[in-house]
Scaffold this active site. Structure first.
Site, PDB file in Angstrom:
ATOM      1  N   ARG A  29      18.302  36.653  39.447  1.00 49.23           N
ATOM      2  CA  ARG A  29      18.378  35.493  39.985  1.00 49.23           C
ATOM      3  C   ARG A  29      19.327  34.545  39.605  1.00 49.23           C
ATOM      4  NH1 ARG A  29      15.066  34.329  44.178  1.00 49.23           N
ATOM      5  NH2 ARG A  29      13.296  35.684  44.403  1.00 49.23           N
ATOM      6  N   ASP A  30      20.272  33.934  40.166  1.00 50.20           N
ATOM      7  CA  ASP A  30      21.189  32.833  39.528  1.00 50.20           C
ATOM      8  C   ASP A  30      20.584  31.722  38.859  1.00 50.20           C
ATOM      9  OD1 ASP A  30      24.569  32.303  40.557  1.00 50.20           O
ATOM     10  OD2 ASP A  30      23.403  30.667  39.539  1.00 50.20           O
ATOM     11  N   ILE A  31      20.869  31.357  37.753  1.00 52.84           N
ATOM     12  CA  ILE A  31      20.255  30.264  36.973  1.00 52.84           C
ATOM     13  C   ILE A  31      20.634  28.771  37.613  1.00 52.84           C
ATOM     14  CG2 ILE A  31      22.355  29.607  35.410  1.00 52.84           C
ATOM     15  CD1 ILE A  31      20.280  29.763  32.933  1.00 52.84           C
ATOM     16  N   ASN A  87      33.689  35.729  43.960  1.00 49.22           N
ATOM     17  CA  ASN A  87      34.806  34.581  43.594  1.00 49.22           C
ATOM     18  C   ASN A  87      35.668  35.488  42.737  1.00 49.22           C
ATOM     19  OD1 ASN A  87      33.676  32.395  44.915  1.00 49.22           O
ATOM     20  ND2 ASN A  87      32.501  32.078  43.175  1.00 49.22           N
ATOM     21  N   VAL A  96      32.448  33.517  35.623  1.00 50.84           N
ATOM     22  CA  VAL A  96      31.902  34.662  34.747  1.00 50.84           C
ATOM     23  C   VAL A  96      33.133  35.739  34.946  1.00 50.84           C
ATOM     24  CG1 VAL A  96      30.114  36.047  33.929  1.00 50.84           C
ATOM     25  CG2 VAL A  96      29.813  33.916  34.425  1.00 50.84           C
ATOM     26  N   HIS A 100      30.986  40.250  40.028  1.00 48.39           N
ATOM     27  CA  HIS A 100      29.523  40.022  40.811  1.00 48.39           C
ATOM     28  C   HIS A 100      29.628  39.728  42.005  1.00 48.39           C
ATOM     29  CE1 HIS A 100      30.965  36.309  38.728  1.00 48.39           C
ATOM     30  NE2 HIS A 100      30.232  35.642  39.642  1.00 48.39           N
ATOM     31  N   HIS A 102      27.445  37.145  44.763  1.00 54.81           N
ATOM     32  CA  HIS A 102      26.586  36.370  45.183  1.00 54.81           C
ATOM     33  C   HIS A 102      25.513  36.600  46.286  1.00 54.81           C
ATOM     34  CE1 HIS A 102      28.048  33.051  42.108  1.00 54.81           C
ATOM     35  NE2 HIS A 102      29.062  33.789  42.642  1.00 54.81           N
TER      36      HIS A 102
HETATM   37  P1  AMP Z   1      31.154  32.491  39.474  1.00 53.77           P
HETATM   38  O1  AMP Z   1      31.245  31.338  39.555  1.00 53.77           O
HETATM   39  O2  AMP Z   1      31.292  32.920  40.938  1.00 53.77           O
HETATM   40  O3  AMP Z   1      31.680  33.299  38.366  1.00 53.77           O
HETATM   41  O4  AMP Z   1      29.555  32.764  39.249  1.00 53.77           O
HETATM   42  C1  AMP Z   1      28.847  33.025  38.090  1.00 53.77           C
HETATM   43  C2  AMP Z   1      27.283  32.692  38.398  1.00 53.77           C
HETATM   44  O5  AMP Z   1      26.778  32.950  37.188  1.00 53.77           O
HETATM   45  C3  AMP Z   1      27.076  30.948  38.638  1.00 53.77           C
HETATM   46  O6  AMP Z   1      26.477  30.856  39.912  1.00 53.77           O
HETATM   47  C4  AMP Z   1      26.052  30.790  37.549  1.00 53.77           C
HETATM   48  O7  AMP Z   1      25.257  29.787  37.912  1.00 53.77           O
HETATM   49  C5  AMP Z   1      25.429  31.879  37.407  1.00 53.77           C
HETATM   50  N1  AMP Z   1      25.063  32.521  35.734  1.00 53.77           N
HETATM   51  C6  AMP Z   1      25.823  32.073  34.638  1.00 53.77           C
HETATM   52  N2  AMP Z   1      24.836  32.395  33.541  1.00 53.77           N
HETATM   53  C7  AMP Z   1      23.665  32.822  33.995  1.00 53.77           C
HETATM   54  C8  AMP Z   1      22.509  33.150  33.366  1.00 53.77           C
HETATM   55  N3  AMP Z   1      22.375  33.181  32.063  1.00 53.77           N
HETATM   56  N4  AMP Z   1      21.685  33.553  34.227  1.00 53.77           N
HETATM   57  C9  AMP Z   1      21.883  33.667  35.510  1.00 53.77           C
HETATM   58  N5  AMP Z   1      22.862  33.330  36.158  1.00 53.77           N
HETATM   59  C10 AMP Z   1      23.852  32.818  35.368  1.00 53.77           C
END
Ligand code: AMP
Length: 114
Positions: A29-31, A87, A96, A100, A102
């Site tokens: 799950r996204d944080i 993205n 990040v 990945h 979404h």
């Molecule tokens: P992006 O901006 O497309 O690179 O997406 C990175 C996603 O990672 C964002 O939606 C963040 O909320 C998510 N994220 C970052 N750190 C964590 C974490 N520790 N656990 C879960 N999701 C995370």
């Protein structure tokens, strides 16, 4: 490789709300959820993003999308509908640098893509 938070999550060194895992992918799950259901599907192999696709074997790239569909089923949103987004790079606000996808759903999403 520089510090990678998703590599740490895959290894269990940083906690996550795991949804699914197989040999090549990990979903959690996204944080900071942007929809009622917001999962992330990551490939276990570290590649920086879709632009780095050549570094990922075909099967592992395909596995990410299969896992996204599987996660949607597990979350109960496969029939109501969902969106899969990746993205790539700074204009897309990729935050990040580990490939990945979404998976968003559980509510009516905007017709706009961003
Ligand atoms: P992006 O901006 O497309 O690179 O997406 C990175 C996603 O990672 C964002 O939606 C963040 O909320 C998510 N994220 C970052 N750190 C964590 C974490 N520790 N656990 C879960 N999701 C995370």
């Amino acid at each position: 490789m520089e510090y990678c938070i998703f590599c740490k999550i895959i290894k269990g060194e940083i906690p996550s709300q795991k949804i699914y895992e197989d040999e090549t992918t990990y979903a959690f799950r996204d944080i900071n959820p942007q929809a009622k259901h917001h999962a992330l599907v990551v490939c276990k192999r570290h590649v920086t993003g879709l632009a780095d696709h050549a570094a990922l074997p075909e099967q592992e790239l395909a596995a990410c999308l299969r896992t996204a569909a599987k996660v949607a089923e597990m979350l109960g949103i496969a029939e109501s509908g969902y969106r899969v987004v990746t993205n790539c790079g700074s204009d897309a606000c990729q935050s990040v640098a580990h490939l990945h996808f979404h998976v968003l759903g559980g509510e009516k999403l905007s017709a706009q893509m961003a």
